[in-house]
Design a protein around this motif. Structure first.
Motif, mmCIF file in Angstrom:
data_model
loop_
_atom_site.group_PDB
_atom_site.id
_atom_site.type_symbol
_atom_site.label_atom_id
_atom_site.label_comp_id
_atom_site.label_asym_id
_atom_site.label_seq_id
_atom_site.Cartn_x
_atom_site.Cartn_y
_atom_site.Cartn_z
ATOM 1 N N GLU A 1 0.842 -1.207 0.000
ATOM 2 C CA GLU A 1 0.000 0.000 0.000
ATOM 3 C C GLU A 1 0.871 1.249 0.000
ATOM 4 O OE1 GLU A 1 -2.564 -0.697 3.358
ATOM 5 O OE2 GLU A 1 -4.110 -1.621 2.107
ATOM 6 N N ASP A 2 1.924 1.231 0.798
ATOM 7 C CA ASP A 2 2.859 2.357 0.824
ATOM 8 C C ASP A 2 3.605 2.460 -0.503
ATOM 9 O OD1 ASP A 2 4.262 4.512 2.226
ATOM 10 O OD2 ASP A 2 6.010 3.173 2.127
ATOM 11 N N THR B 1 2.728 1.543 -3.498
ATOM 12 C CA THR B 1 1.934 1.886 -4.684
ATOM 13 C C THR B 1 1.029 3.101 -4.489
ATOM 14 O OG1 THR B 1 0.148 0.371 -4.047
ATOM 15 C CG2 THR B 1 1.900 -0.523 -5.449
ATOM 16 N N GLN B 2 1.130 3.781 -3.359
ATOM 17 C CA GLN B 2 0.175 4.848 -3.063
ATOM 18 C C GLN B 2 0.150 5.967 -4.104
ATOM 19 O OE1 GLN B 2 0.983 6.568 0.726
ATOM 20 N NE2 GLN B 2 2.972 7.369 0.141
ATOM 21 N N ASP B 3 1.260 6.241 -4.744
ATOM 22 C CA ASP B 3 1.311 7.320 -5.726
ATOM 23 C C ASP B 3 1.164 6.830 -7.158
ATOM 24 O OD1 ASP B 3 1.695 9.178 -3.675
ATOM 25 O OD2 ASP B 3 3.872 8.960 -3.761
ATOM 26 N N TRP B 4 0.929 5.548 -7.322
ATOM 27 C CA TRP B 4 0.801 4.982 -8.657
ATOM 28 C C TRP B 4 -0.583 5.264 -9.217
ATOM 29 C CZ3 TRP B 4 3.140 -0.613 -8.832
ATOM 30 C CH2 TRP B 4 4.497 -0.543 -8.488
ATOM 31 N N ASP B 5 -0.639 5.393 -10.525
ATOM 32 C CA ASP B 5 -1.912 5.548 -11.214
ATOM 33 C C ASP B 5 -2.310 4.174 -11.757
ATOM 34 O OD1 ASP B 5 -4.134 6.672 -12.396
ATOM 35 O OD2 ASP B 5 -3.052 7.227 -14.215
ATOM 36 N N ARG C 1 -9.633 -3.670 -1.627
ATOM 37 C CA ARG C 1 -8.558 -3.887 -0.657
ATOM 38 C C ARG C 1 -7.662 -5.016 -1.132
ATOM 39 N NH1 ARG C 1 -9.269 -1.414 4.242
ATOM 40 N NH2 ARG C 1 -7.762 -2.885 5.079
#
Length: 93
Positions: free
Chosen positions: A17-18, A20-24, A30
């Motif tokens: 989650e950390d 890929t948080q900025d991935w589009d 979940r």
């Protein structure tokens, strides 16, 4: 599944989650043990290398023979799920 497996799944989800948080990416919902790195999260080969390093630093705290997970019969695997990585870690950490 074992308690160790469930613990690794939870740790991997937090890490991913950390990670890929900025991935589009188009993944919705979940993450769980069945979530696939390439198919669901849109990983590329460089991302897998970075993930391996992050797992060794944050979860296993030691070098892990990821080549045994990433290669089968001399070929790279097509995709990996969070659960498969957790199973692998149970056997090596």
């Amino acid at each position: 599944m074992s308690a160790a497996h469930d613990t690794y799944v939870k740790q991997l989800i937090v890490l991913l989650e950390d990670f890929t948080q900025d991935w589009d990416h188009e993944f919705e919902g979940r993450m769980n043990a069945d979530t696939r790195l390439l198919g669901d999260l849109g990983f590329e080969s460089i991302d897998i290398i970075q993930l391996v390093v992050a797992i060794e630093e944050d979860i296993s705290k030691k070098k892990v023979p990821f080549d045994k997970l990433l290669m089968k019969d001399g070929r790279y695997v097509d995709d990996l799920s969070i659960g498969q990585i957790a199973d692998f870690l149970v056997g090596f950490v």
